[in-house]
Design a protein around this motif. Structure first.
Motif, PDB file in Angstrom:
ATOM      1  N   ALA A 157       1.016  -1.185   0.110  1.00 46.49           N
ATOM      2  CA  ALA A 157      -0.049  -0.007   0.018  1.00 46.49           C
ATOM      3  C   ALA A 157       0.774   1.152  -0.093  1.00 46.49           C
ATOM      4  CB  ALA A 157      -1.090   0.037   1.222  1.00 46.49           C
ATOM      5  N   ALA A 158       1.960   1.341   0.918  1.00 46.97           N
ATOM      6  CA  ALA A 158       2.966   2.319   0.867  1.00 46.97           C
ATOM      7  C   ALA A 158       3.429   2.670  -0.544  1.00 46.97           C
ATOM      8  CB  ALA A 158       4.035   2.129   1.911  1.00 46.97           C
ATOM      9  N   ALA A 219      12.293  -5.967 -13.196  1.00 47.47           N
ATOM     10  CA  ALA A 219      12.001  -4.730 -12.422  1.00 47.47           C
ATOM     11  C   ALA A 219      11.177  -5.122 -11.303  1.00 47.47           C
ATOM     12  CB  ALA A 219      11.488  -3.968 -13.721  1.00 47.47           C
ATOM     13  N   ALA A 220      10.135  -5.939 -11.402  1.00 47.05           N
ATOM     14  CA  ALA A 220       9.124  -6.095 -10.417  1.00 47.05           C
ATOM     15  C   ALA A 220      10.018  -6.691  -9.294  1.00 47.05           C
ATOM     16  CB  ALA A 220       8.017  -6.988 -10.967  1.00 47.05           C
ATOM     17  N   SER A 221      10.748  -7.515  -9.338  1.00 47.62           N
ATOM     18  CA  SER A 221      11.450  -8.200  -8.402  1.00 47.62           C
ATOM     19  C   SER A 221      12.522  -7.235  -7.610  1.00 47.62           C
ATOM     20  CB  SER A 221      12.294  -9.645  -8.946  1.00 47.62           C
ATOM     21  OG  SER A 221      12.840 -10.084  -7.815  1.00 47.62           O
ATOM     22  N   CYS A 222      12.816  -6.162  -8.190  1.00 51.18           N
ATOM     23  CA  CYS A 222      13.670  -5.161  -7.540  1.00 51.18           C
ATOM     24  C   CYS A 222      13.030  -4.044  -7.307  1.00 51.18           C
ATOM     25  CB  CYS A 222      14.995  -5.011  -8.672  1.00 51.18           C
ATOM     26  SG  CYS A 222      15.937  -6.162  -9.279  1.00 51.18           S
ATOM     27  N   ALA A 223      11.754  -3.910  -7.262  1.00 49.78           N
ATOM     28  CA  ALA A 223      11.175  -2.777  -6.711  1.00 49.78           C
ATOM     29  C   ALA A 223      10.789  -2.506  -5.324  1.00 49.78           C
ATOM     30  CB  ALA A 223       9.685  -2.762  -7.477  1.00 49.78           C
ATOM     31  N   SER A 224      12.014  -2.065  -4.860  1.00 48.28           N
ATOM     32  CA  SER A 224      11.858  -1.665  -3.403  1.00 48.28           C
ATOM     33  C   SER A 224      11.553  -0.606  -2.643  1.00 48.28           C
ATOM     34  CB  SER A 224      13.461  -2.063  -2.850  1.00 48.28           C
ATOM     35  OG  SER A 224      14.176  -0.956  -3.313  1.00 48.28           O
ATOM     36  N   GLY A 225      11.197   0.406  -3.689  1.00 48.23           N
ATOM     37  CA  GLY A 225      10.647   1.571  -3.136  1.00 48.23           C
ATOM     38  C   GLY A 225       8.961   1.656  -3.448  1.00 48.23           C
ATOM     39  N   PHE A 226       8.967   2.033  -4.926  1.00 50.83           N
ATOM     40  CA  PHE A 226       7.815   2.101  -5.363  1.00 50.83           C
ATOM     41  C   PHE A 226       7.152   0.869  -6.024  1.00 50.83           C
ATOM     42  CE2 PHE A 226      10.912   2.971  -8.951  1.00 50.83           C
ATOM     43  CZ  PHE A 226       9.948   2.300  -9.937  1.00 50.83           C
ATOM     44  N   ALA A 227       5.695   0.968  -6.111  1.00 50.48           N
ATOM     45  CA  ALA A 227       5.250  -0.303  -6.723  1.00 50.48           C
ATOM     46  C   ALA A 227       5.322  -0.189  -8.298  1.00 50.48           C
ATOM     47  CB  ALA A 227       3.721  -0.344  -6.240  1.00 50.48           C
ATOM     48  N   TYR A 228       5.928  -1.446  -8.741  1.00 47.83           N
ATOM     49  CA  TYR A 228       6.127  -1.503 -10.442  1.00 47.83           C
ATOM     50  C   TYR A 228       4.723  -1.991 -10.824  1.00 47.83           C
ATOM     51  CZ  TYR A 228       8.214  -2.617 -14.720  1.00 47.83           C
ATOM     52  OH  TYR A 228       8.584  -2.729 -16.104  1.00 47.83           O
ATOM     53  N   SER A 229       4.641  -1.234 -12.266  1.00 49.92           N
ATOM     54  CA  SER A 229       3.398  -1.776 -13.017  1.00 49.92           C
ATOM     55  C   SER A 229       3.594  -2.626 -14.045  1.00 49.92           C
ATOM     56  CB  SER A 229       2.508  -0.453 -13.331  1.00 49.92           C
ATOM     57  OG  SER A 229       2.116   0.439 -12.311  1.00 49.92           O
ATOM     58  N   ILE A 230       3.043  -3.557 -14.204  1.00 50.95           N
ATOM     59  CA  ILE A 230       2.732  -4.630 -15.374  1.00 50.95           C
ATOM     60  C   ILE A 230       1.527  -4.738 -15.829  1.00 50.95           C
ATOM     61  CG2 ILE A 230       3.388  -6.688 -16.463  1.00 50.95           C
ATOM     62  CD1 ILE A 230       5.559  -7.220 -14.287  1.00 50.95           C
ATOM     63  N   GLY A 231       1.031  -4.034 -16.838  1.00 51.94           N
ATOM     64  CA  GLY A 231      -0.592  -4.018 -17.104  1.00 51.94           C
ATOM     65  C   GLY A 231      -1.128  -3.263 -16.064  1.00 51.94           C
ATOM     66  N   SER A 232      -2.247  -3.934 -15.366  1.00 49.82           N
ATOM     67  CA  SER A 232      -3.116  -3.317 -14.500  1.00 49.82           C
ATOM     68  C   SER A 232      -2.582  -3.759 -13.207  1.00 49.82           C
ATOM     69  CB  SER A 232      -4.389  -3.673 -14.678  1.00 49.82           C
ATOM     70  OG  SER A 232      -4.435  -4.951 -14.777  1.00 49.82           O
ATOM     71  N   ASN A 233      -1.531  -4.420 -13.080  1.00 47.99           N
ATOM     72  CA  ASN A 233      -1.102  -5.249 -11.783  1.00 47.99           C
ATOM     73  C   ASN A 233       0.227  -4.134 -11.312  1.00 47.99           C
ATOM     74  OD1 ASN A 233      -2.738  -7.121 -11.822  1.00 47.99           O
ATOM     75  ND2 ASN A 233      -1.744  -8.480 -13.353  1.00 47.99           N
ATOM     76  N   GLN A 234       0.324  -4.302  -9.929  1.00 52.02           N
ATOM     77  CA  GLN A 234       1.469  -3.686  -9.401  1.00 52.02           C
ATOM     78  C   GLN A 234       2.392  -4.732  -8.412  1.00 52.02           C
ATOM     79  OE1 GLN A 234      -1.051   0.005  -8.148  1.00 52.02           O
ATOM     80  NE2 GLN A 234       1.006   1.033  -8.719  1.00 52.02           N
TER      81      GLN A 234
END
Length: 336
Positions: A157-158, A219-234
């Protein structure tokens, strides 16, 4: 293997007996990622550890390779965060090529500025202070969490809120990650890259049958700060799935080699059972032989709060290389 050098361990004094039921009951691997054919034999687990951790991972594997032991031929490679970058990099280049590129990318000017972004892992130009801030922020969230199921939901959420405040962050991050990979296509070998669904907190594993590009998975696996978007998923960093290694995904393999830049430590309460030693114990209880490799005491200062200091990458890679060469004779019989 000699545990006094901190290069490996058999079990931590604080090891928990396996994993808590809340984690054991979670779907760990997508159904179509199951390995078919002969029983899997060897699994390589590459843990998270920021930019210096990525360099150390490449260094260890290159050192082993230089000494005649090729661990990139594993039946399964599990990559988390910086380990996901390393797994993808090793799928498109030799350990020697990757190691040489890290060592050749000598820092210029300020710490964290390097000539080549292709060999990195983490946000370009970041140093100690941003890591401290990030650890304080996530630490506060962890302290407010009730349990392991609650924590990733709060972190997600953060991270979603942060992504909304950083317009275009996913596109910029994807472009950065793409420059670091020798190839953009999934290899034929079996690779699992970990992440966490930012909305639900559920664990996620990406593989070549997931329908997700390799660059997006890393990119998703390394997203330690913000949420990374793939399509409509984060998604958020795979290190929040269970721990920085996610060694439980190697279950069923006869031999499991775990390379852990953060030394198997966990930031979550020990009673949650998320530390690496608990996963190693569970793997061994189910018949797997497991060896773990940690940075030596002499090199561990390059990790932790300094994990995103890109000026330390060459030194971390060299330290890993020397460890790999030294450990090769001991690991040769184990790896087979």
């Amino acid at each position: 293997m000699n545990t006094s050098t901190s290069s490996s361990l058999n079990a931590s004094p604080t090891a928990a007996p396996g994993l808590p039921a809340s984690v054991q009951s979670q779907p760990q691997v997508d159904p179509d990622s199951a390995v078919t054919g002969p029983a899997p034999q060897r699994a390589l687990v590459l843990g998270g550890g920021g930019s210096t951790g990525n360099a150390w991972l490449i260094g260890v594997i290159a050192g082993l390779f230089d000494a005649g032991l090729d661990v990139t031929n594993a039946d399964l490679t599990v990559g988390t965060s910086a380990g996901s970058t390393a797994a993808a990099q090793l799928a498109g280049a030799t350990p020697t090529e990757l190691f040489d590129a890290i060592v050749a990318a000598a820092p210029q000017g300020q710490a964290g500025h390097v000539r080549s972004g292709r060999v990195g892992s983490g946000v370009a130009g970041s140093g100690t202070r941003p890591v401290v801030v990030q650890m304080e922020r996530t630490g506060n969230i962890m302290n407010a969490s009730a349990d392991m199921a609650d924590m990733p939901r709060r972190l997600g959420a953060a991270a979603i809120d942060m992504a909304e405040a950083m317009e275009g962050s996913s596109a910029r991050w994807r472009a950065t990650v793409a420059t670091r990979l020798p190839q953009a296509q999934w290899p034929e070998r079996d690779i699992l890259l970990t992440a966490v669904d930012a909305r639900t907190g559920d664990p996620v594993t990406f593989h070549r049958h997931s329908g997700v590009d390799l660059v997006d998975a890393v990119a998703a696996s390394c997203a330690s700060g913000f949420a990374y978007s793939i399509g409509s998923n984060q998604y958020i960093d795979g290190g929040y799935r269970a721990n920085a290694e996610n060694a439980d995904l190697a279950a069923g393999h006869a031999r499991v080699l775990v390379l852990a830049p953060f030394g198997g430590r966990t930031r979550t309460p020990l009673e949650w059972g998320m530390h690496l030693a608990g996963q190693v114990e569970a793997l061994r209880a189910n018949g797997s032989q497991v060896e773990t490799v940690f940075p030596t005491n002499e090199s561990e200062h390059m990790f932790g709060v300094k994990a995103m200091d890109l000026s330390l990458r060459p030194s971390a890679a060299r330290a890993g290389f020397q460890q790999g060469k030294a450990l090769a004779p001991q690991l040769a019989d184990f790896w087979g």
